[in-house]
Design an enzyme around this catalytic site. Structure first.
Site, short mmCIF file in Angstrom:
data_model
loop_
_atom_site.label_atom_id
_atom_site.label_comp_id
_atom_site.label_asym_id
_atom_site.label_seq_id
_atom_site.Cartn_x
_atom_site.Cartn_y
_atom_site.Cartn_z
N CYS A 97 0.82 -1.23 0.00
CA CYS A 97 0.00 0.00 0.00
C CYS A 97 0.85 1.27 0.00
O CYS A 97 0.32 2.37 -0.11
CB CYS A 97 -0.96 -0.02 1.18
SG CYS A 97 -1.86 -1.56 1.28
N HIS A 128 -3.68 6.76 2.10
CA HIS A 128 -4.09 5.41 1.71
C HIS A 128 -5.41 5.09 2.40
O HIS A 128 -5.57 5.32 3.61
CB HIS A 128 -3.01 4.41 2.12
CG HIS A 128 -3.45 3.00 1.96
ND1 HIS A 128 -4.00 2.55 0.78
CD2 HIS A 128 -3.46 1.95 2.82
CE1 HIS A 128 -4.32 1.27 0.92
NE2 HIS A 128 -4.03 0.89 2.15
N ASN A 170 -10.24 -0.95 0.36
CA ASN A 170 -8.79 -0.79 0.33
C ASN A 170 -8.25 -1.42 -0.96
O ASN A 170 -8.35 -2.63 -1.14
CB ASN A 170 -8.21 -1.49 1.58
CG ASN A 170 -6.69 -1.44 1.64
OD1 ASN A 170 -6.01 -1.14 0.67
ND2 ASN A 170 -6.15 -1.77 2.81
N1 COA Z 1 -17.97 -9.08 11.06
C1 COA Z 1 -18.35 -9.26 12.32
N2 COA Z 1 -17.51 -9.49 13.35
C2 COA Z 1 -16.20 -9.51 13.05
C3 COA Z 1 -15.71 -9.34 11.75
C4 COA Z 1 -16.65 -9.12 10.73
N3 COA Z 1 -16.30 -8.94 9.45
N4 COA Z 1 -14.37 -9.44 11.78
C5 COA Z 1 -14.00 -9.65 13.05
N5 COA Z 1 -15.12 -9.71 13.82
C6 COA Z 1 -15.21 -9.95 15.25
C7 COA Z 1 -13.99 -10.66 15.81
O1 COA Z 1 -14.08 -12.06 15.62
C8 COA Z 1 -14.06 -10.28 17.25
O2 COA Z 1 -15.02 -11.07 17.89
P1 COA Z 1 -14.77 -11.60 19.40
O3 COA Z 1 -14.68 -10.37 20.24
O4 COA Z 1 -15.96 -12.45 19.64
O5 COA Z 1 -13.48 -12.35 19.32
C9 COA Z 1 -14.60 -8.85 17.20
O6 COA Z 1 -15.25 -8.72 15.94
C10 COA Z 1 -13.53 -7.81 17.34
O7 COA Z 1 -12.49 -8.16 16.47
P2 COA Z 1 -11.25 -7.23 16.23
O8 COA Z 1 -10.28 -7.92 15.31
O9 COA Z 1 -10.76 -6.76 17.57
O10 COA Z 1 -11.97 -6.02 15.48
P3 COA Z 1 -11.39 -4.64 15.14
O11 COA Z 1 -12.16 -3.57 15.75
O12 COA Z 1 -9.89 -4.60 15.32
O13 COA Z 1 -11.68 -4.56 13.57
C11 COA Z 1 -10.48 -4.72 11.51
C12 COA Z 1 -11.09 -5.49 12.68
C13 COA Z 1 -9.81 -5.72 10.57
C14 COA Z 1 -11.59 -3.99 10.79
C15 COA Z 1 -9.44 -3.70 12.06
O14 COA Z 1 -8.57 -4.34 12.96
C16 COA Z 1 -8.64 -3.05 10.99
O15 COA Z 1 -9.17 -2.38 10.12
N6 COA Z 1 -7.30 -3.17 11.06
C17 COA Z 1 -6.43 -2.59 10.07
C18 COA Z 1 -6.40 -3.48 8.87
C19 COA Z 1 -5.87 -2.80 7.67
O16 COA Z 1 -6.12 -1.65 7.43
N7 COA Z 1 -5.13 -3.55 6.87
C20 COA Z 1 -4.60 -3.10 5.65
C21 COA Z 1 -3.49 -2.17 5.89
S1 COA Z 1 -2.90 -1.54 4.41
#
Ligand code: COA
Length: 310
Positions: A112, A236, A266
């Protein structure tokens, strides 16, 4: 020498996957995805489309806006991390799609941060006097490497391409940039040759919200500017919450951070050039504007630059 962006272009596949579509594929909900990421839909390439075909279309549109043809271009740089083919590289495939040129053409993979990396390479070539006009393309078909059974990643990514025709111009200002890579943290976001994307979502979130404000402050201090001097922050598009957090840390007006993530998700190295094309075509940029561009992602890589719009 300053970088003049003579023209921009983009290409998005027609097919769209909405959050409602994803509800039928994995255990998720539209409201969860919108709240946690700001994404409502993402474009997905058809079987006939690939990084080269999308990139070629975006490049043609950028050349058209520049009133140039491929014969005016000294080099083709392509940022991509999702090419189906190992050989030839995507830049040569786009060169073939545009036709009629034998200028050097090569790919950059810094995920990215790819478009940012291409801009800094362009700046170095321009200031060495070696080339005067470079076509830069960011193009991705991330849908081909995303695991549509993993709700933690498949909600985020989309396909598309963006391009810019860059020209070296005499100017009082020069692009200021900073690029970093932290390979030791690379396990946070990976994709093996035969596999799919694996991600530590929270780890990447923390990295982005900490490192992006740092690298933006770094380029601001190199340029002896403050956030108040910046007209637009073109970041980004990984997650709306990440961008909101960066704006808060920088104590900057969120209205200066254009976003298109809701409609495209993304798109890795295509995110910044597609957004740039969108705001350019909406005439939201004027001569003299100071624009921060910043990318971050797998590697882990991150970077920022400040350009003054010519
Ligand atoms: N729908 C519903 N629930 C979801 C889910 C989805 N698509 N994905 C994860 N969950 C759940 C998890 O299983 C977890 O459940 P639990 O508490 O029962 O274990 C809960 O939601 C929280 O998960 P978590 O991973 O802590 O969520 P989050 O707030 O961190 O959001 C992302 C997840 C991926 C959206 C977030 O971490 C993110 O955007 N990170 C950056 C990723 C990124 O930008 N990557 C590319 C970089 S270039």
């Amino acid at each position: 020498m300053n970088i003049k962006i003579c023209g921009t272009g983009s290409a998005l596949p027609e097919k769209v996957i909405t959050n409602k579509d994803l509800e039928k594929m994995v255990d998720t909900e539209d409201s969860w995805i919108v709240d946690r990421t700001g994404i409502s839909q993402r474009h997905v390439a058809s079987d006939e489309e690939n990084v080269a075909s999308l990139g070629t279309l975006a490049a043609k549109r950028a050349l058209e806006m520049s009133n140039m043809t491929i014969a005016d271009i000294d080099m083709i740089l392509v940022a991509t991390c999702s090419d189906d083919d190992r050989l030839p590289n995507c830049a040569c495939m786009i060169q073939k799609g545009l036709g009629g040129t034998t200028v050097p053409a090569f790919d950059i993979n810094s995920a990215c941060t790819g478009f940012l990396t291409a801009l800094t390479i362009t700046d170095a070539y321009f200031n060495s006097g070696m080339y005067k006009r470079i076509l830069v393309v960011g193009t991705e078909t991330l849908s081909r490497i995303v695991d549509y059974t993993d709700r933690g990643t498949c909600i985020l990514f989309g396909d598309g391409a963006g391009a810019a025709v860059l020209e070296a111009v005499e100017s009082d200002t020069r692009m200021v940039s900073s690029l970093f890579a932290n390979g030791e943290k690379g396990d946070a976001l990976t994709c093996t040759a035969a596999g799919k994307v694996l991600m530590d979502g929270q780890g990447v979130y923390k990295f982005a919200t900490r490192c992006v404000p740092q690298v933006i402050n770094d380029v601001l201090s190199k340029a002896a500017l403050t956030t108040d001097d910046i007209d637009l922050f073109v970041l980004h598009q990984a997650n709306k919450r990440i961008i909101d957090s960066i704006a808060r840390t920088l104590k900057s007006d969120i209205n200066k951070f254009p976003m298109n993530i809701a409609n495209v998700g993304n798109m890795s190295s295509a995110s910044i050039p597609v957004l740039l094309d969108e705001i350019n075509r909406k005439k939201l940029i004027k001569k003299g504007d100071k624009i921060v561009l910043s990318g971050f992602g797998a590697g882990l890589t991150y970077g920022a630059c400040i350009i003054t719009w010519e």
